[in-house]
Design a protein around this motif. Structure first.
Motif, PDB file in Angstrom:
ATOM      1  N   THR A 250      36.992  41.385  50.737  1.00  0.00           N
ATOM      2  CA  THR A 250      35.548  41.306  50.479  1.00  0.00           C
ATOM      3  C   THR A 250      35.267  41.335  48.982  1.00  0.00           C
ATOM      4  O   THR A 250      34.435  40.558  48.485  1.00  0.00           O
ATOM      5  CB  THR A 250      34.819  42.474  51.177  1.00  0.00           C
ATOM      6  N   ILE A 251      35.963  42.188  48.251  1.00  0.00           N
ATOM      7  CA  ILE A 251      35.780  42.260  46.800  1.00  0.00           C
ATOM      8  C   ILE A 251      36.161  40.926  46.157  1.00  0.00           C
ATOM      9  O   ILE A 251      35.472  40.399  45.275  1.00  0.00           O
ATOM     10  CB  ILE A 251      36.631  43.392  46.176  1.00  0.00           C
ATOM     11  N   ARG A 252      37.273  40.362  46.612  1.00  0.00           N
ATOM     12  CA  ARG A 252      37.719  39.091  46.048  1.00  0.00           C
ATOM     13  C   ARG A 252      36.720  37.972  46.363  1.00  0.00           C
ATOM     14  O   ARG A 252      36.503  37.077  45.540  1.00  0.00           O
ATOM     15  CB  ARG A 252      39.115  38.748  46.589  1.00  0.00           C
ATOM     16  N   ASN A 253      36.138  38.013  47.544  1.00  0.00           N
ATOM     17  CA  ASN A 253      35.101  37.022  47.897  1.00  0.00           C
ATOM     18  C   ASN A 253      33.882  37.174  47.005  1.00  0.00           C
ATOM     19  O   ASN A 253      33.268  36.185  46.569  1.00  0.00           O
ATOM     20  CB  ASN A 253      34.699  37.171  49.367  1.00  0.00           C
TER      21      ASN A 253
ATOM     22  N   ASN B 245      40.247  39.264  36.176  1.00  0.00           N
ATOM     23  CA  ASN B 245      40.759  40.268  35.226  1.00  0.00           C
ATOM     24  C   ASN B 245      39.658  41.174  34.661  1.00  0.00           C
ATOM     25  O   ASN B 245      39.905  41.993  33.784  1.00  0.00           O
ATOM     26  CB  ASN B 245      41.510  39.587  34.087  1.00  0.00           C
ATOM     27  N   LYS B 246      38.429  41.006  35.154  1.00  0.00           N
ATOM     28  CA  LYS B 246      37.326  41.868  34.698  1.00  0.00           C
ATOM     29  C   LYS B 246      37.214  43.060  35.628  1.00  0.00           C
ATOM     30  O   LYS B 246      37.030  42.913  36.841  1.00  0.00           O
ATOM     31  CB  LYS B 246      36.011  41.088  34.688  1.00  0.00           C
ATOM     32  N   PHE B 247      37.315  44.274  35.069  1.00  0.00           N
ATOM     33  CA  PHE B 247      37.233  45.482  35.882  1.00  0.00           C
ATOM     34  C   PHE B 247      35.773  45.792  36.183  1.00  0.00           C
ATOM     35  O   PHE B 247      34.918  45.749  35.290  1.00  0.00           O
ATOM     36  CB  PHE B 247      37.890  46.663  35.155  1.00  0.00           C
ATOM     37  N   ILE B 248      35.509  46.083  37.433  1.00  0.00           N
ATOM     38  CA  ILE B 248      34.125  46.338  37.857  1.00  0.00           C
ATOM     39  C   ILE B 248      34.032  47.703  38.522  1.00  0.00           C
ATOM     40  O   ILE B 248      35.017  48.273  38.967  1.00  0.00           O
ATOM     41  CB  ILE B 248      33.627  45.246  38.839  1.00  0.00           C
ATOM     42  N   GLU B 249      32.815  48.218  38.565  1.00  0.00           N
ATOM     43  CA  GLU B 249      32.561  49.505  39.202  1.00  0.00           C
ATOM     44  C   GLU B 249      31.910  49.271  40.554  1.00  0.00           C
ATOM     45  O   GLU B 249      30.991  48.470  40.687  1.00  0.00           O
ATOM     46  CB  GLU B 249      31.656  50.364  38.319  1.00  0.00           C
TER      47      GLU B 249
ATOM     48  N   LEU C 164      44.427  47.062  43.428  1.00  0.00           N
ATOM     49  CA  LEU C 164      44.376  45.779  44.129  1.00  0.00           C
ATOM     50  C   LEU C 164      43.035  45.071  43.935  1.00  0.00           C
ATOM     51  O   LEU C 164      42.985  43.830  43.870  1.00  0.00           O
ATOM     52  CB  LEU C 164      44.638  45.978  45.627  1.00  0.00           C
ATOM     53  N   ALA C 165      41.968  45.859  43.832  1.00  0.00           N
ATOM     54  CA  ALA C 165      40.643  45.257  43.715  1.00  0.00           C
ATOM     55  C   ALA C 165      40.226  45.038  42.258  1.00  0.00           C
ATOM     56  O   ALA C 165      39.222  44.381  41.997  1.00  0.00           O
ATOM     57  CB  ALA C 165      39.610  46.125  44.421  1.00  0.00           C
ATOM     58  N   GLY C 166      40.983  45.574  41.313  1.00  0.00           N
ATOM     59  CA  GLY C 166      40.642  45.426  39.901  1.00  0.00           C
ATOM     60  C   GLY C 166      39.368  46.177  39.546  1.00  0.00           C
ATOM     61  O   GLY C 166      38.429  45.599  38.975  1.00  0.00           O
ATOM     62  N   LEU C 167      39.314  47.488  39.883  1.00  0.00           N
ATOM     63  CA  LEU C 167      38.101  48.280  39.698  1.00  0.00           C
ATOM     64  C   LEU C 167      38.231  49.245  38.521  1.00  0.00           C
ATOM     65  O   LEU C 167      39.320  49.724  38.205  1.00  0.00           O
ATOM     66  CB  LEU C 167      37.811  49.088  40.973  1.00  0.00           C
ATOM     67  N   LYS C 168      37.067  49.518  37.891  1.00  0.00           N
ATOM     68  CA  LYS C 168      37.002  50.617  36.926  1.00  0.00           C
ATOM     69  C   LYS C 168      37.016  51.925  37.692  1.00  0.00           C
ATOM     70  O   LYS C 168      37.723  52.866  37.336  1.00  0.00           O
ATOM     71  CB  LYS C 168      35.695  50.550  36.117  1.00  0.00           C
ATOM     72  N   ALA C 169      36.166  51.942  38.732  1.00  0.00           N
ATOM     73  CA  ALA C 169      36.043  53.155  39.532  1.00  0.00           C
ATOM     74  C   ALA C 169      35.487  52.786  40.899  1.00  0.00           C
ATOM     75  O   ALA C 169      34.824  51.752  41.060  1.00  0.00           O
ATOM     76  CB  ALA C 169      35.124  54.166  38.844  1.00  0.00           C
ATOM     77  N   LEU C 170      35.768  53.647  41.866  1.00  0.00           N
ATOM     78  CA  LEU C 170      35.224  53.491  43.217  1.00  0.00           C
ATOM     79  C   LEU C 170      34.607  54.829  43.586  1.00  0.00           C
ATOM     80  O   LEU C 170      35.311  55.844  43.711  1.00  0.00           O
ATOM     81  CB  LEU C 170      36.326  53.104  44.210  1.00  0.00           C
ATOM     82  N   THR C 171      33.263  54.824  43.721  1.00  0.00           N
ATOM     83  CA  THR C 171      32.548  56.080  43.956  1.00  0.00           C
ATOM     84  C   THR C 171      31.882  56.043  45.327  1.00  0.00           C
ATOM     85  O   THR C 171      31.280  55.030  45.713  1.00  0.00           O
ATOM     86  CB  THR C 171      31.461  56.297  42.891  1.00  0.00           C
TER      87      THR C 171
ATOM     88  N   ILE D   4      24.318  44.945  39.931  1.00  0.00           N
ATOM     89  CA  ILE D   4      24.150  43.595  39.382  1.00  0.00           C
ATOM     90  C   ILE D   4      24.159  43.616  37.852  1.00  0.00           C
ATOM     91  O   ILE D   4      24.672  42.700  37.211  1.00  0.00           O
ATOM     92  CB  ILE D   4      22.828  42.980  39.901  1.00  0.00           C
ATOM     93  N   ILE D   5      23.603  44.647  37.264  1.00  0.00           N
ATOM     94  CA  ILE D   5      23.468  44.691  35.814  1.00  0.00           C
ATOM     95  C   ILE D   5      24.829  44.467  35.144  1.00  0.00           C
ATOM     96  O   ILE D   5      25.819  45.078  35.516  1.00  0.00           O
ATOM     97  CB  ILE D   5      22.892  46.060  35.367  1.00  0.00           C
ATOM     98  N   ASP D   6      24.833  43.562  34.203  1.00  0.00           N
ATOM     99  CA  ASP D   6      26.040  43.208  33.443  1.00  0.00           C
ATOM    100  C   ASP D   6      27.113  42.499  34.261  1.00  0.00           C
ATOM    101  O   ASP D   6      28.195  42.223  33.763  1.00  0.00           O
ATOM    102  CB  ASP D   6      26.690  44.454  32.791  1.00  0.00           C
TER     103      ASP D   6
END
Length: 949
Positions: free
Chosen positions: A804-807, A817-821, A845-852, A877-879
């Motif tokens: 789902t994240i990759r989609n 290669n961009k880390f997301i939250e 695996l998902a390339g995350l900054k953090a998972l909260t 959405i921001i940024d």
């Protein structure tokens, strides 16, 4: 391992080693359970085609599968002498090379030329089989004309003759006027053509008239040239137009012979004129009518399809009773030239009523290309009904099983209506019939003239001559399962491997080979209690491999693909040369060249044997027709490449690994537990597929686990562990990698033997395995205690989350290669547990900054929301995301949900569904609709939020 996957670099080397080491031979340990497959012998006339490759791949999978289970296996190989096809090829060769025909030689001289041609041909078929990876026992190879087989054929013929099951008689057969021999139905190709039907007046004899006051009957025929052989006219007894004429006579035009009018219900009142001319010596239906009404049989053709000088008249027992002249102008005239002249004469004498175009199905000889002529000739026959009854019971009682089951019905249909089998052919190449004649008309059957004279105490002055005919190729082929094992001698090989386990064949030869093998084997071979022994326990029927347009592959169509050209590749120039040389019908060469150039403008790229085998295995459905697909071939070639690269990764990253090193505190990670459980279940499903002969399902299971589970998921997880894990974690993942890869290679070996052997030779060192080949390693076994359903369910959620994240990244153009939250809300207890236990893996695996994880969503947070099982994913959405892209994405998701909801609503408002569907199914649909509607509400709310930004 080489960096690049190149099958040419190892396939032939591996096969030569297998054969040199004798790995294909049965083991001498007779205490082991035996398993035997008989290769349907390909014709000696040349190349293997895709049908051979298809069937042989399936056989090799079966034999390797059982060999790896420790059974004493024999895959018996050999070739068939192919009577007609071989003789034609050698006749064409001597005509081209020497300008001679067969009759320019003595019989023995010509036969020696065929043996010389066979020797020159060498082992082309066998070499092709080697390239495919067939693990047959080459030391026991047989040929249906070798000395031992010739002995078996004579023995079978003599026994059947002495038991009154073989006889000689004059009956109707399919006759090839060009080759001047009887041929089987299998050697006939029926073609639909635009033809002509002629309506001819047959004058009524003795001033008799029809109800309409006419002094003639009108007969419709598509073969006026057979008019000279008419011995009756048939009408339906219920036809009011003609029933008063039954017992009366008509006059055959031109020859002016009086023949009777008979009543027979086979005549269709509504077809044609309702009157049918009966020519028993030149039509199979007419032959049966003639027997019913005791009509004489008149042969009007020579063996090469010309009109005779005198026609011969026979009674229904085939005894000659008279002969009469044929008008001079028609004598020695070709049948089709005579047709035109007969029509001309009929028109001149005012007996041609009319002519109409007519759609016809015409039988052609696929060997010579000429129209088949039903002919009354002296032939040898086997009485089939006594043999058939035993063979029918074998299938009815389950001693022999057909797979798929429906083919048993085809078998029964033919067997219950079986007719005597014409086993003689007017050829020089083949098993010459062991019968001798004397001047007094006596027939003597024996293995040699000397034996015949001795057995019958014949005077030395009595001249004997041997029958010139040879036996139908299918006769010797019908002895295949036991003659190859040394019969008529009773030996260890026969006792060990007969009955064989399975025969793999095409449904098109059920009648010609399978049924006859069953009948003759059960007649000749008995078990220790003297009960008939079946030749095999399973009959696995394959579909027919057709080209990509669904057309049957044939030389005349120019669409045959040599499987070795797929393995090694071939240029267009070489392909054209191959397809147009040694053609039975050389005049079709230009047409074949055009078709080939259009289909393969750049020739065929090399794919290797494993890719070909995998493709054929994946196509092995239960259907009757299987269309070859070059694109699927490319896909499975990519699969082999994927397996190669994955194996390189494992070997490179575990080269210092000691599989036997003991770690006291080692603990399998969740990912290790998951892949081991998935593999264990894969073994179970894979073995079930092979055991039920669903090779296509087995191929899909292998493909899915290797590509989707092992390569796409576990290897990616392993990379993370190698990068960030501690010593114990790294050791655990190495241990799992080596275990799964080595086990996977054994699992895949029956389908793709070359690449698995090549890789296994490297991997075995990591496990300290001393054995020399993968083919004698134990086949993987499913273990109930290794199931880990909980971890599999957890990983299904993990895969859904990552996918789902990759989609989201694809839909919103966020670079990988961009880390997301990310945030998760509305999490179930199970999801909370999964996230906690696998947090680092999810992040990586998902390339995350953090998972909260949030208790509830921050109402001021503008975000993308995706609903997955047991949770909602929130991406701010921001940024990150363009507003328009998000709106479009949400709209698309809502539309998809609407479509699904409407489908379910349609079902639930359908009274038939509500009334007939199980309550459980109805409830499932209702619950699913509620779930989708709730999901839609969530997405609609997010859509409104973003619009209000």
């Amino acid at each position: 391992m080489e960096k690049k996957f190149d099958p040419k670099s190892f396939e032939q080397i591996i096969y030569e080693n297998w054969e040199k080491k004798g790995y294909f031979k049965p083991q001498e340990n007779l205490n082991e359970e035996s398993f035997c497959i008989m290769l349907p012998p390909p014709n000696v006339t040349g190349s293997l085609h895709m049908g051979h490759a298809f069937q042989q791949t399936i056989m090799d999978i079966i034999i390797r599968y059982h060999r790896m289970q420790g059974k004493n296996t024999l895959w018996q190989t050999g070739t068939d002498h192919a009577g007609i096809a071989t003789q034609i090829i050698v006749e064409n060769k001597i005509k081209k090379d020497e300008g001679k025909i067969r009759q320019d030689y003595e019989r023995d001289e010509f036969i020696q030329k065929i043996w010389h041609w066979k020797k020159e041909l060498g082992n082309s078929i066998n070499n092709q089989m080697r390239r495919l990876g067939n693990s047959v026992d080459w030391e026991r190879e047989r040929f249906t004309m070798d000395e031992g087989f010739a002995t078996a054929v004579k023995e079978a013929f003599i026994r059947l003759y002495n038991e009154k099951l073989i006889y000689r008689g004059k009956r109707l057969v399919n006759w090839d006027p060009k080759l001047c021999t009887a041929i089987s139905d299998l050697e006939i190709e029926n073609k639909d053509i635009k033809g002509t039907i002629w309506y001819i007046r047959y004058p009524l004899a003795n001033r008799v008239k029809t109800n309409e006051g006419k002094n003639y009957l009108i007969i419709a025929t598509t073969r006026p040239e057979t008019l000279f052989g008419d011995t009756g006219v048939a009408v339906n007894p219920k036809d009011y137009r003609y029933k008063n004429l039954i017992g009366k006579s008509v006059i055959v035009p031109i020859v002016k012979r009086e023949i009777p009018i008979v009543g027979d219900s086979f005549v269709d009142i509504h077809k044609g004129t309702g009157c049918v001319k009966i020519t028993p010596a030149h039509d199979f239906v007419d032959y049966d009518v003639g027997l019913r009404h005791k009509l004489p049989m008149i042969n009007i053709f020579t063996s090469n399809g010309c009109i005779c000088d005198y026609y011969q008249i026979y009674n229904t027992n085939g005894e000659k009773i008279n002969s009469c002249e044929i008008p001079l102008r028609f004598r020695k005239v070709d049948r089709f030239v005579a047709r035109k002249d007969i029509i001309k004469v009929l028109n001149e004498i005012n007996l041609l009523e009319k002519v109409k175009s007519h759609n016809l199905t015409i039988p052609y000889s696929d060997r010579s290309g000429v129209v088949i002529e039903p002919m009354l000739t002296n032939q040898w026959y086997v009485r089939m009904k006594p043999l058939a009854m035993v063979a029918i019971e074998a299938v009815k009682k389950g001693y022999i099983k057909f797979i798929p089951k429906q083919y048993a019905n085809m078998y029964f249909s033919w067997m219950y209506n079986i007719k005597d089998w014409c086993i003689s052919r007017q050829l020089w190449w083949g098993h010459r019939i062991p019968a001798w004649y004397s001047n007094d008309g006596s027939i003597y059957v024996g293995s040699s003239e000397m034996e015949v004279r001795k057995k019958n105490n014949l005077d030395p002055n009595i001249i004997l001559w041997q029958d010139d005919d040879v036996l139908d190729t299918w006769f010797s082929a019908s002895l295949w399962t036991f003659a190859t094992l040394g019969w008529p001698k009773n030996n260890n090989l026969l006792n060990t491997f007969h009955p064989t386990n399975i025969i793999v064949s095409g449904f098109d030869i059920i009648f010609f080979w399978i049924a006859r093998m069953i009948m003759l084997t059960m007649h000749f071979i008995k078990d220790i209690d003297n009960n008939p022994q079946v030749p095999f326990k399973i009959v696995y029927m394959t579909g027919l491999i057709r080209d990509e347009q669904g057309q049957k592959m044939s030389k005349s169509k120019g669409n045959i693909i040599d499987p070795i050209d797929i393995v090694d590749g071939i240029s267009l120039e070489q392909l054209l040369k191959k397809r147009t040389s040694n053609m039975l019908l050389p005049q079709l060469a230009n047409k074949v060249s055009m078709i080939t150039a259009k289909q393969f403008p750049n020739g065929i790229k090399p794919s290797g044997a494993d890719a070909l085998r995998f493709t054929l295995t994946a196509l092995a459905s239960t259907g009757r027709d299987i269309n070859w697909d070059m694109k699927r071939l490319e896909g499975y070639r990519n699969f082999c490449n994927k397996l190669w690269n994955a194996s390189r990764f494992v070997i490179i990253n575990t080269k210092e690994f000691n599989h036997n090193q003991i770690y006291q505190d080692i603990k399998l990670s969740n990912a290790d537990r998951w892949i081991l459980s998935k593999f264990n279940n894969g073994v179970k499903n894979y073995r079930e597929a092979l055991d039920s002969y669903r090779f296509d399902i087995a191929a899909n299971i292998l493909y899915d686990f290797t590509w989707n589970e092992f390569c796409d998921w576990y290897l990616e997880i392993a990379k993370i562990v190698f990068k960030e894990g501690n010593k114990l974690e790294v050791h655990s993942v190495k241990n799992t990698l080596v275990f799964v890869l080595e086990s996977l290679l054994r699992l895949a070996h029956p389908i793709i033997p070359f690449i698995t052997e090549a890789i296994w030779q490297k991997v075995k060192r990591l496990k300290n395995i001393d054995e020399s080949t993968i083919m004698y390693q134990p086949f993987p076994v499913y273990k109930k205690e290794k199931e880990d359903k909980e971890i599999e369910e957890h990983f299904e959620w993990i895969k859904q989350f990552i996918s789902t994240i990759r989609n989201i990244r694809r839909e919103t153009n966020i670079q990988s290669n961009k880390f997301i939250e990310l945030f998760l809300i509305n999490c179930s207890t199970s999801v909370l547990s999964i996230v906690k236990a696998n947090y680092n893996m999810l992040i990586n695996l998902a390339g995350l900054k953090a998972l909260t994880i949030l208790a509830k969503k921050n109402q001021n947070l503008i975000s993308i929301t995706k609903v997955i099982k047991g949770a909602e994913i929130i991406l701010p959405i921001i940024d990150n995301i363009d507003k328009d892209i998000k709106l479009s994405s949400l709209n698309n998701e809502i539309i998809k949900l609407d479509v699904e909801i409407q489908k379910i609503k349609h079902k639930l408002t359908n009274n038939k569904f509500i009334l007939h569907a199980p309550q459980k199914v109805v409830l499932q649909q209702q619950n699913k609709m509620k779930e989708l509607e709730q999901k839609k509400i969530i997405l609609m709310n997010h859509l409104i939020e973003i619009k209000n930004l």
